[in-house]
Structures are given as C-alpha cells and as structure tokens.
Write a protein that holds these residues in place. Structure first.
Motif, mmCIF file in Angstrom:
data_model
loop_
_atom_site.group_PDB
_atom_site.id
_atom_site.type_symbol
_atom_site.label_atom_id
_atom_site.label_comp_id
_atom_site.label_asym_id
_atom_site.label_seq_id
_atom_site.Cartn_x
_atom_site.Cartn_y
_atom_site.Cartn_z
ATOM 1 N N LEU A 34 33.090 32.257 31.244
ATOM 2 C CA LEU A 34 32.690 30.804 32.001
ATOM 3 C C LEU A 34 32.679 31.139 33.392
ATOM 4 O O LEU A 34 31.746 30.771 34.451
ATOM 5 N N LEU A 35 33.864 31.702 33.788
ATOM 6 C CA LEU A 35 34.178 31.770 35.297
ATOM 7 C C LEU A 35 33.049 32.706 35.624
ATOM 8 O O LEU A 35 32.530 32.439 36.803
ATOM 9 N N GLY A 36 32.762 34.067 35.217
ATOM 10 C CA GLY A 36 31.815 34.829 35.470
ATOM 11 C C GLY A 36 30.289 33.964 35.696
ATOM 12 O O GLY A 36 29.735 34.256 36.796
ATOM 13 N N LEU A 37 30.026 33.129 34.959
ATOM 14 C CA LEU A 37 28.842 32.393 35.026
ATOM 15 C C LEU A 37 28.737 31.606 36.214
ATOM 16 O O LEU A 37 27.756 31.185 36.816
ATOM 17 N N PHE A 65 37.262 34.553 45.942
ATOM 18 C CA PHE A 65 37.636 34.993 44.793
ATOM 19 C C PHE A 65 39.000 35.301 44.645
ATOM 20 O O PHE A 65 39.439 36.171 45.813
ATOM 21 N N VAL A 66 39.936 35.050 43.525
ATOM 22 C CA VAL A 66 41.068 35.535 43.310
ATOM 23 C C VAL A 66 41.270 36.244 41.986
ATOM 24 O O VAL A 66 41.034 35.581 41.367
ATOM 25 N N PHE A 67 41.660 37.427 41.934
ATOM 26 C CA PHE A 67 41.592 38.189 40.428
ATOM 27 C C PHE A 67 42.944 38.522 40.207
ATOM 28 O O PHE A 67 43.961 38.461 40.777
ATOM 29 N N GLN A 68 43.001 38.364 38.630
ATOM 30 C CA GLN A 68 44.170 38.876 38.158
ATOM 31 C C GLN A 68 44.888 40.313 38.631
ATOM 32 O O GLN A 68 45.871 40.420 38.808
ATOM 33 N N SER A 69 43.803 41.318 38.677
ATOM 34 C CA SER A 69 44.313 42.486 38.928
ATOM 35 C C SER A 69 43.819 42.911 40.481
ATOM 36 O O SER A 69 43.877 44.071 41.036
ATOM 37 N N PHE A 70 44.158 41.751 41.285
ATOM 38 C CA PHE A 70 44.084 41.631 42.726
ATOM 39 C C PHE A 70 42.528 42.267 43.306
ATOM 40 O O PHE A 70 42.014 41.705 44.233
ATOM 41 N N GLN A 71 42.283 43.450 42.607
ATOM 42 C CA GLN A 71 41.007 43.996 43.149
ATOM 43 C C GLN A 71 40.627 44.322 44.688
ATOM 44 O O GLN A 71 39.697 44.001 45.107
ATOM 45 N N LEU A 72 41.765 45.031 45.220
ATOM 46 C CA LEU A 72 41.717 45.190 46.483
ATOM 47 C C LEU A 72 41.019 46.537 46.566
ATOM 48 O O LEU A 72 41.280 47.192 45.593
ATOM 49 N N LEU A 73 40.387 47.064 47.444
ATOM 50 C CA LEU A 73 39.730 48.250 47.611
ATOM 51 C C LEU A 73 40.706 49.440 48.079
ATOM 52 O O LEU A 73 41.506 49.097 49.035
ATOM 53 N N PRO A 74 41.288 50.514 47.274
ATOM 54 C CA PRO A 74 42.228 51.188 47.337
ATOM 55 C C PRO A 74 42.105 51.918 48.710
ATOM 56 O O PRO A 74 43.093 52.254 49.160
ATOM 57 N N GLY A 75 40.832 52.115 49.214
ATOM 58 C CA GLY A 75 40.783 52.993 50.207
ATOM 59 C C GLY A 75 40.695 52.373 51.702
ATOM 60 O O GLY A 75 40.670 52.850 52.624
ATOM 61 N N LEU A 76 40.884 50.931 51.412
ATOM 62 C CA LEU A 76 40.960 50.080 52.928
ATOM 63 C C LEU A 76 42.382 49.385 53.025
ATOM 64 O O LEU A 76 43.160 49.228 52.016
ATOM 65 N N ALA A 94 39.668 31.228 40.952
ATOM 66 C CA ALA A 94 40.833 32.170 40.781
ATOM 67 C C ALA A 94 40.951 32.240 39.473
ATOM 68 O O ALA A 94 40.942 31.634 38.357
ATOM 69 N N ASP A 95 40.870 34.022 38.997
ATOM 70 C CA ASP A 95 41.046 34.358 37.593
ATOM 71 C C ASP A 95 42.561 34.745 37.201
ATOM 72 O O ASP A 95 42.911 35.715 37.823
ATOM 73 N N GLU A 96 43.249 33.957 36.622
ATOM 74 C CA GLU A 96 44.701 34.178 36.154
ATOM 75 C C GLU A 96 45.477 35.020 37.297
ATOM 76 O O GLU A 96 45.957 35.951 37.408
ATOM 77 N N PRO A 97 45.495 34.110 38.489
ATOM 78 C CA PRO A 97 46.109 34.729 39.832
ATOM 79 C C PRO A 97 47.438 35.332 39.633
ATOM 80 O O PRO A 97 47.785 36.191 40.522
ATOM 81 N N THR A 98 48.251 34.914 38.603
ATOM 82 C CA THR A 98 49.609 35.196 38.465
ATOM 83 C C THR A 98 49.903 36.179 37.085
ATOM 84 O O THR A 98 50.762 36.580 36.896
ATOM 85 N N GLY A 99 48.689 36.612 36.422
ATOM 86 C CA GLY A 99 48.780 37.042 35.292
ATOM 87 C C GLY A 99 49.469 38.646 35.442
ATOM 88 O O GLY A 99 50.087 39.120 34.466
ATOM 89 N N ASN A 100 49.361 39.201 36.573
ATOM 90 C CA ASN A 100 50.119 40.582 36.837
ATOM 91 C C ASN A 100 51.431 40.442 37.485
ATOM 92 O O ASN A 100 51.740 41.616 37.939
#
Lengths: 831, 237
Positions: free
Chosen positions: B47-50, B87-98, B163-169
C-alpha cells in the motif's frame, strides 16, 4: 546536467569507491593496448628498418643493363637517395697469383642503409664504415687476401687497372644472394670501373640501383617507374631480396598483431566484468534516487556523466602510462637488440582511446540502460528482479564490439573474424556446459555429499548464470594466453631449428666426382661434419606441356627462380626436411609418357607455374633436351640453409649430363682460415659463405624472440586482470552468503574450503575449455595466419586446467580472504 | 492530501492470482499523521508503495496532492515525489558512496533546488549530526544512519512523508529516539505523515490508525484519546 554537477557527481562516486574497479580496468586496458600496440608498432618499424640493412636500401632495382640517367635524377627529384652497384666476376691478380673474384663497383653513397664491416688485416677485428672504397682503392675479402698473400697497401690489378689494397672487407649489409657469393668479394669505386676495361658490351654484368626514402616517396617513384621497366628489370623489396628473413619478420609481425588483438579482447572482457559489477552495485542506489524523485533521464545523465569522465580519465592516465610501458619494454630489450627505435606515434594512443570508448559503450552502456529501468519499488522490496537477465544479449553486443575493435586494429578481417568466431563458440560452449554441469552436479550430490563440497556446489548453483559468464570469460582469457604461449614456443623452436648451433654455414659447389673422396678425407682430417653430397646439374626449364614458358598466360617467367639456369638434382630418398604434398616418391611412380622421366617439383614453384601431377616439362641442360613428367610435389623450408632444389629426379636419370656435386658444412668463426687451405687443395670447387647471413638471421631471431616474450607477459597481465575482475564480480554476494553461513555456525575452515573448491572448479573447467579452444585456434592461426603447419598440442590439456585452477583459486583467495576475516554482523549490516 | 479510491493490487504467481490489496479506500488530510499497522505480509508495504507512486495499482486510483498519480507515467510520478514527498525506510537506504551530508543533499539536487549544501547542513544539525557530515554511512551507527535519513527526508520540506518501519532495524532505545525526532520534525514542518509499522506504541503516536488485514484496510477509530479499539482490532489479527 552541467559540467560542474557532473564533476561533483563523479568525484563523489569516485570517493565512494564505486568506480574504482571499472576505472582500474579501463585504465589498465588503455595502458596495455597502448603499450602493446605502441611497442609492436615501433618494434616492427625498427625491425623493418633494420631489415632494410640487408638490402642496403629500402628498394632495389635489379637489371642486366645500366638504366637511363634520368631514372636516377627523377628519383632524386622525388626526394629519394640513390646509389649504384655493378657486379661481375673477374680475375684479381697480385704478383704471379690470380684468383676469381666476385667484383662490385659501388658509388659514393653505397650503402644507403647499414654499414660495411672492414678491417686492417685479413679475418681481423671489425670496424664499421658507411661508405665504400675511394677511387684507386680496392677492398678484398679476407679469404682473397689470404689466397693471394696480400697485406694492406699492396698493389692489386683488376683488368687493365691497378689498385692499392685499402681494407679487408669482412661484411656487406646486402651480401645475401647465392650468385653473389660464388667467389670471394673484391670492391672498388664505380668511377674506376671504366679504367679496368673489364666491362665490355656482352659481358655478364648485373646492376643494382639502390633507393632509400619514406614509403610515400618510394611508392610514388615505383608508380613513375613501373611503365618504364622492361623485361629483365625488377623492382624489389625485402620480400624478394631476402625471403627467409622476410618470412621470419612476417611471422613475428603476425604474432605481435595477434597478441595485441587478443590483448584488446581480454581488456574488453575485464571491462565487461567490471561494468557488470558497477551496474549491480548501483541498482539499489538508483532505486533510492528514483524513490526520492529522480526521473529516468536524470539517472541516465548522472551515470553517463560518470562513465564519460571515468573513460576520459582512464584514456589520459592509461595512455600516459602506456607510453611509459613502451619505454620500459624497450629498455628491457636493451642489450638484446641493437637497433634504433623510432619515436612514439599517436596511433597506439588512439588505439587505446578507441578501445576504451568502444569497450565502455558496449559493456558499460547496457548495464547503465538497465540501471535506468530499475523499479523504485526496490526500496521497499529488495527481492524485486533487477532486470539483469539479458546476459546473452549483452554478451553478444560485447563480443560484436570487441570483434569490430579487433578488425579495426588488425585490419585483417580473417584474423579478427576467426578470433571472434572462436570466442563466440567457446563462450557459448562454456556457458552451456557450465549450466549443464552445475545442474548435474547438484542433482548427483544433493543428498550424498557433505561439508565443503556441498557448500561449494550450492554456491556455484546459486550463481550459476554469473558463473557461466565467469567461466566463459576466464576460459577466453586462458585460451588467448595458451594460444600465444604455445605459438611463441613453436615459433622459437622453428627459428632455432633453422639456426641451431652447428647448422651449415658454408656451401661447396662444383665438386667434381673425382674430388669426392679427397674432400671426404679433408673433412675427416679437420673434423668437419658435412650435410652429405648432392649431385647437381645446371639446366633451364623451357617448356611446360609443350608450350614455350614465355608464351604461357599467367606465368611470370621473369621471376628470378624461373628464367635462369637452375640446379637440378637427383636422390634416392626424399631429403630429410622435404615433405610430399602430392604424388609419390620413387620407385613407386608411374608416368604417362613412355620416355618421360619422373620429376618432383617444389610446391611454391609448382603453384607459380600452375604445374600439376602429370604436367610435362622440358629442360635444356647444356644444349641437350630432357623431357620429364611431374610425379610429385614437395614442400620444403627455404630458410633451412641446406641444399634445396626446385626439381629432383630419380637416381640414374641425370648421370649422362655432365654434373657436379654440392655439399654444406658448419665452420666456427675461428676456423675460417681453414677455408684458404680448402680452396688451395680444391681450386676448382666454389665456396659459398652464408655465415654472415646466418648471423644476421640470428640477430633478428633474438630480437623477435625477446619482443614476443615481453608481449606475452603483457597478455598474461591482461588475463590476470580478467581473473581479478571475475572474482570481484561475485565478491559482494559471496560476502553476504558467507556472513550468513558463519552466522548460522559454519566454521571458517568450512567456508574457506568451500570457497577454494568453488574457485578451483571454475578455473579447472575454464582451463579444460581453453585447452580445447586454443588447440582449434592454434591450428587455424598456424595454418592460415602464420603460414606454418598445424600441430595438435595434447600437453595443454594437462597444463592449462591446472594453471586455471591454481590462478583462479589464488586470485579468489586473495580477494575473498576478507570474507573470512570480516565479522558477519558487520557484513550483514553493510549489505 | 492523500485520497485512495477502490485500490486493488493483484499479482500472478504461476497460474494463480493473488490479491494483495482488495478495494482500499482512504483519505488523509494535509497535516494529519496516520499509521498503517498490521502483521507481516498483510500488504502494508504494498500500500505504501502505491501511495508513493513507486508501483502501479491493478485498479483504483490514488490522488496525491490533488493529482491522480494512477494515470501518470513513472517519470511524472518521480517528478511529483521530488516536489512533494519525503521517505524514511526501515533499512535507511543511504547511498553508501556518499557522505552523510551528500546523502541529505541528494534529493535537493535531484529536484534542482539551489543552496543544497547549506540546507542539508541545517537539517543535519537538526538531527544532531552536524559534526558527522563528512562521514560515510559505513562509519555511522544504525541510529545515526536513520537520523541522516530523517534529515534527508525533511530537507526537501515535503508535503507528505512516508515512513516504512523506521525503527525496524534499530534497538528499542535508539528506535525511541528516532521516533521522538521524527515527530518533532514533523510537527515543526506540519508535514502529512504516513507511517507503516507493526509496533502499537508507535502507531498510537499518530492521529489516525488504520489496520491492514489480509489486503483490507479499516480505520478503527478517530484518535480521540481512547486506545482500546485499536488494541482489540490488533488482538483480532
């Protein structure tokens, strides 16, 4: 996106380490291609230049009559340098002694290229000079000085003129042809020629006009000259003048070209692997950027910008390093080669740059295109397919690109087409076989095997498509390496066989039957091993199938090997290094004409004269006619320095014609004075010295061997690069998997042996395929590119798989040791 | 701000059709905070994706900021996200190279806004990571990475934050701090918040709660202080 933003992006991506491997691969590809291409080009240029020493010029016009003065003035007007040489045989006299000499009158500019070796005493220390005798001066071969008991300053007469003996003549750059060496050399200035009164109308005189200049000037002059040339005048380059040497150089150039083309292909494979990893690593990043609002266009621009800058950087850096590499290579050849290396040109740099651009386009753009199509939903669902299933099509695009590169580089569609086809077949075979074997092994061992083996197989199965790609690319690298390695040994063995220590370096001809036993006794006394005596009759080919030679269409009767008296011989057995290509050797021959004598013809001549089995030939031997019928066609190696014959007859067929014998033997340089004793004992025998030619050949072979050794080394680096890229391509997923395994309690030992087994299996399989592929490639290359006999190489089936397994395991271990030492939690948190 | 009409999502797995969302209807007004709660596999993330236009619905419509994103192309939706969505994601989704700072700057640059660096610094400061701007994600702890992600989400001053499960990890303590920060930033910027979680206490912090069960969404009650109905609703799951 503007340039500032592009630079900013690039610097971020570079710092973040995403571009490292691809940049490294690109840079190394440019470095190696520029290095190999430049090295080959410059070396080949230098060798061609040096080989022209053997003509003493770039081109030679040979004629039996002197040419009009304006031919030379025209050449000079076109910027060419010219020199003239007149050769004839005459007696040289000193006091009461006389000796037949092969005399040369040379102009001031002779030699145009190369140097004359002279000395103050017979057989003395060599001094190199770049001009011939002054007027009034004569230079004599050491042997002639010894035979005539002469020292420097003595008076020598030639025809009606007297000369002062100026130097002992030890070597000439263009002393090559047999006719040249039938008698020892005497050299005078061409301006003294008239005074000798030796050259009269009707005398047997040969003229050589030498020309030197750049290729354009030479070609322009050749074009001007062509319509003026009449029968008996020949415009020659090295190929005509020195076929053995030209053949060696041609093979060496072929090898270098092949090596550089394969270097290009391997660099392409490494870039392909690195580009794949680059694409894979950026898949998640693109999903995030899209989720944050990036449009497809922005993604494309962003990555296109990165690739453009990366490629440009790699071209500049790799190009500079490539020039450095050329210098290092030439320095390492110092001492081995004594030739002047031409300065570097832009062409190799362009080759490197275009290789980088094309490789980036064909290998990195498809992953980039896929990147732009990554679904943003991936940020929520990692398991979403990342569109990387079109391995086959991107592999085909890549192969096509590399094929075009090789074609462009080698300008040889046969060579590049064959390599492309071989690579394609091998790649498909490898991929198919790997997929088949993997599923077979998995089924067979699913329940039974334990521990490391099962772990290895499971890992291999999970990455089966990636593995198929890896095995294929590594097999290609090994195939290239094996082909070049084996080819190098074959070429070296071939050359060394021709020029082995102790190979005959002197010929004796005109040996009369009654001189055979005294000569044998002489050889025995001085412990000289001869190559056996061959009978020889001088004769001229006049008719083929009842038609006069010069009336037959499509035959160049003016070629040196046809329109002259040639040596005919007979033998009971087929000479050792000859090979029958068609027909049969006596006594099992049959001829159609009852009175016809069987004759065996050398293959190249047979092709030139369109001779077939059964063709009827007429010879004129000292005024007597002989009719023969072709009963076999032989191939032989003209560069073997043994007595070789175009026509061979059965024993008993030529005895009635007055004949003589020929032999060859080896004499060490220090034993040269023995020749004087030999010629004193057998004054009518003619001695031909080819030791100088063999020495020249040896020099060339040493240079060429060292050069191809170095180029092979560079290709090894390319192959290693492919294996590194190969291992790195799967590093991330390996880290992840092994972290999970270790978290689940797998011991480090288990994980380690699993890894080693997997890499060894990949290397072994690639090695087996490479052994097969290289055998096929070698056969084709030897047969069609290098003009040699194709041979099957069984030993590579043993060596290459082991080499593959060890290399892959070592590279894998080197890069994956972090898999074992990184704490699993850290790995899992990072991925 | 967000309006959903009869939203359905089905996927085919082999010959079988699987309905993940079955006729979702939903309306969230500007400035509201809403939690979507449910067990794993209930369809929350779909649902969030949609809602965020990351995926296409099988049928129905999603209106975001008054525009029907269901009829837009992917690029049009991306452009809308760039302007209005964080957006805020469960697995943070920061770009590792930045670096942390560059990660925060990324969406600002993608939407072509000027002064990206200065703005990013302000937001890094707000999440207490002003000093860590030049560190790469791998040099940051999980909590710090999520704070960077929060700074990135709020830096574009979005109208809507997903925000998708922002504290999940994250561990409980760190998770708590992240939530405090999320709500503080949210109230400061008056952003519409849609939060997917399976944690009840977190859901309670939102003004409205929706429960997702087997592809069906139901709003148990308006959040007027009484927590029981949602508890019972969850108990029933």
């Amino acid at each position: 996106m503007n340039i500032v933003a592009a630079l900013r992006n690039f610097s971020r991506a570079w710092r973040g380490g995403e571009l490292g491997l691809l940049g490294f691969s690109l840079c190394l590809a440019v470095l190696i291609v520029t290095g190999i291409a430049g090295f080959s080009e410059r070396l080949s240029g230098a060798m061609t230049q040096q080989s022209h020493h053997f003509l003493a010029a770039d081109r030679v016009l040979k004629t039996a009559r002197s040419i009009p003065e304006n031919w030379l003035t025209e050449a000079q007007a076109q910027g060419l340098r010219t020199a003239s040489v007149v050769s004839f045989r005459s007696m040289v006299a000193a006091d009461e002694d006389m000796q037949l000499a092969s005399v040369r009158g040379v102009s001031e500019a002779y030699p145009l290229i190369g140097e004359l070796g002279v000395s103050d005493t017979a057989f003395g220390e060599v001094e190199l000079v770049n001009r011939g005798p002054q007027t009034g001066e004569i230079w004599l071969d050491s042997r002639l000085m010894a035979l005539l008991n002469l020292a420097l300053g003595d008076e020598v007469s030639l025809g009606e003129a007297n000369f002062r003996l100026g130097r002992a003549l030890l070597s000439e750059p263009d002393r090559g042809g047999m006719n040249d060496m039938l008698a020892p050399r005497a050299m005078i200035n061409i301006r003294d020629l008239a005074a000798t009164e030796v050259v009269q109308p009707g005398s047997l005189v040969r003229y050589r006009y030498l020309f030197a200049g750049n290729t354009e000037q030479l070609n322009a002059y050749a074009a001007w000259l062509a319509p003026h040339l009449i029968e008996g005048q020949r415009w020659e380059d090295l190929r005509d003048g020195q076929p053995a040497l030209a053949n060696t150089l041609k093979r060496a150039e072929g090898y270098l070209l092949l090596a550089a083309s394969l270097g290009v292909a391997l660099a392409g494979a490494a870039i392909a692997l690195a580009a794949r990893r680059y694409g894979d690593r950026n898949t998640d990043n693109v999903a995030v950027m899209k989720a944050l609002g990036a449009q497809r266009r922005q993604i494309l621009y962003r990555y296109l910008g990165q690739l453009t800058l990366l490629c440009s950087g790699a071209i500049v850096l790799g190009g500079l390093l490539g020039f450095g590499l050329q210098e290092i290579l030439f320095r390492s050849l110092q001492g081995l080669i004594d030739i002047e290396i031409p300065p570097p040109s832009w062409r190799p740099f362009m080759v490197g740059a275009i290789t980088a651009v094309v490789s980036t386009s064909v290998f990195a753009l498809p992953p980039l295109w896929r990147l732009s199509k990554v679904a943003p939903l991936r940020v929520l669902r990692r398991d979403l397919a990342d569109n990387s299933d079109d391995l086959l099509s991107s592999g085909l695009i890549g192969l096509l690109g590399v094929g075009l590169l090789m074609w462009w580089y080698s300008k040889d569609i046969q060579l590049s087409g064959a390599l492309l086809l071989a690579s394609l077949s091998l790649g498909l075979l490898a991929a198919g076989l790997v997929l088949f074997l993997i599923s077979l092994a998995r089924r067979a061992t699913a329940s039974r095997s334990q521990g490391a083996l099962r772990l290895a197989l499971a890992a291999i199965y999970r990455r089966r498509f990636g593995n198929a790609f890896q095995v294929a690319s590594f097999a290609l690298a090994l195939m290239a390496l094996t082909t070049l390695g084996v080819l190098r040994s074959t070429l070296l063995a071939d050359w060394q066989m021709q020029l082995s220590e102790g190979a005959p370096n002197h010929f004796l001809i005109n040996i009369q039957p009654n001189e055979i036993s005294p000569l044998d006794a002489f050889f025995a006394e001085h412990q000289i091993a001869d190559a056996g005596l061959y009978p020889m009759v001088r004769g001229r080919l006049t008719h083929i199938n009842e038609m006069l030679l010069k009336d037959i269409d499509g035959i160049d009767a003016e070629r040196g090997n046809v329109n002259r008296e040639i040596n005919l011989s007979w033998a009971r057995e087929l000479p050792e290094d000859n090979r029958l290509e068609a027909g049969a050797w006596w006594p099992e021959v049959s001829v159609n004409g009852a009175d016809n004598i069987a004759v065996s013809v050398e293959q190249e001549l047979a092709e030139q004269l369109h001779l077939k089995l059964g063709s009827v030939l007429n010879f004129n031997i000292g005024g007597q006619a002989l009719q023969a019928e072709v009963s076999s066609i032989r191939s032989l190696d003209w560069s073997s320095m043994r007595p070789n014959f175009y026509f061979m007859f059965p024993p008993g067929s030529l005895e009635k014609y007055a004949g003589s014998y020929i032999t060859s033997f080896y004499l060490a340089e220090g034993d040269k004075p023995l020749l004087t004793a030999l010629l004193r004992a057998f004054p009518t025998v003619t001695l031909i010295e080819i030791d100088a030619v063999i020495k020249q050949m040896n020099t060339v072979v040493a240079q060429v061997s060292a050069a191809i050794g170095l180029v092979l080394l560079l290709v090894v680096v390319c192959a290693l690069l492919v294996s590194v890229a190969n291992v790195q391509a799967s590093l991330d997923s390996r880290l992840h998997e092994n972290a999970i395994l270790r978290t689940l309690g797998a011991s480090r030992k288990l994980v380690a042996s699993g890894l080693l087994l997997e890499f060894s299996a990949v290397g072994l399989l690639a090695g087996l395929l490479a052994a097969l592929g290289s055998n096929i490639a070698l056969y084709g290359v030897q047969r069609w590119v290098l003009d040699m006999d194709g041979v099957w190489h069984g030993e590579v089936f043993l060596v290459v798989p082991v080499l593959g397994a060890v290399t892959m395991a070592a590279t894998g271990w080197f890069y994956c040791r972090t898999v074992l030492t990184t704490p699993p939690l850290l790995v899992l948190g990072r991925l | 701000m967000i309006r959903v009409q009869d939203l359905c999502k089905t996927v085919t797995s082999g010959a079988q059709e699987l309905a993940i969302l079955r006729g979702i209807n939903l309306e969230i007004k500007a400035g509201e905070s809403a939690a979507i709660i449910g067990v794993s596999g209930a369809g929350k993330s779909t649902l969030l994706g949609l809602l965020a236009g990351l995926d296409n619905a099988s049928s129905g419509a999603v209106f975001l900021h008054g525009q029907n994103i269901s009829v837009m192309t992917e690029d049009q939706r991306a452009s809308l996200r760039a302007k209005h969505v964080g957006f805020v994601f469960q697995s943070f989704q920061l770009l590792p190279g930045l670096t942390a700072l560059e990660n925060v700057m990324l969406p600002l640059e993608l939407s072509g806004r000027s002064g990206a660096a200065a703005k990013a610094k302000v937001f890094l400061d707000k999440v207490g990571l002003a000093e860590r701007g030049h560190h790469y994600p791998r040099q940051l702890s999980g909590g710090e990475q999520q704070r960077v992600a929060l700074a990135r989400a709020f830096a574009v001053e979005p109208d809507i934050l997903f925000a998708d499960e922002p504290t999940g990890n994250l561990d409980e303590h760190t998770g708590q701090r992240i939530i405090e920060l999320l709500f503080a930033l949210n109230s400061e910027s008056d952003t519409t918040l849609v939060l997917v979680t399976h944690e009840l206490p977190l859901a309670r912090r939102c003004e409205r709660q929706f429960v997702m069960h087997d592809g069906v969404l139901s709003e148990e009650f308006d959040n007027d202080g009484v927590a029981k109905p949602i508890d019972s609703a969850l108990d029933a799951l």
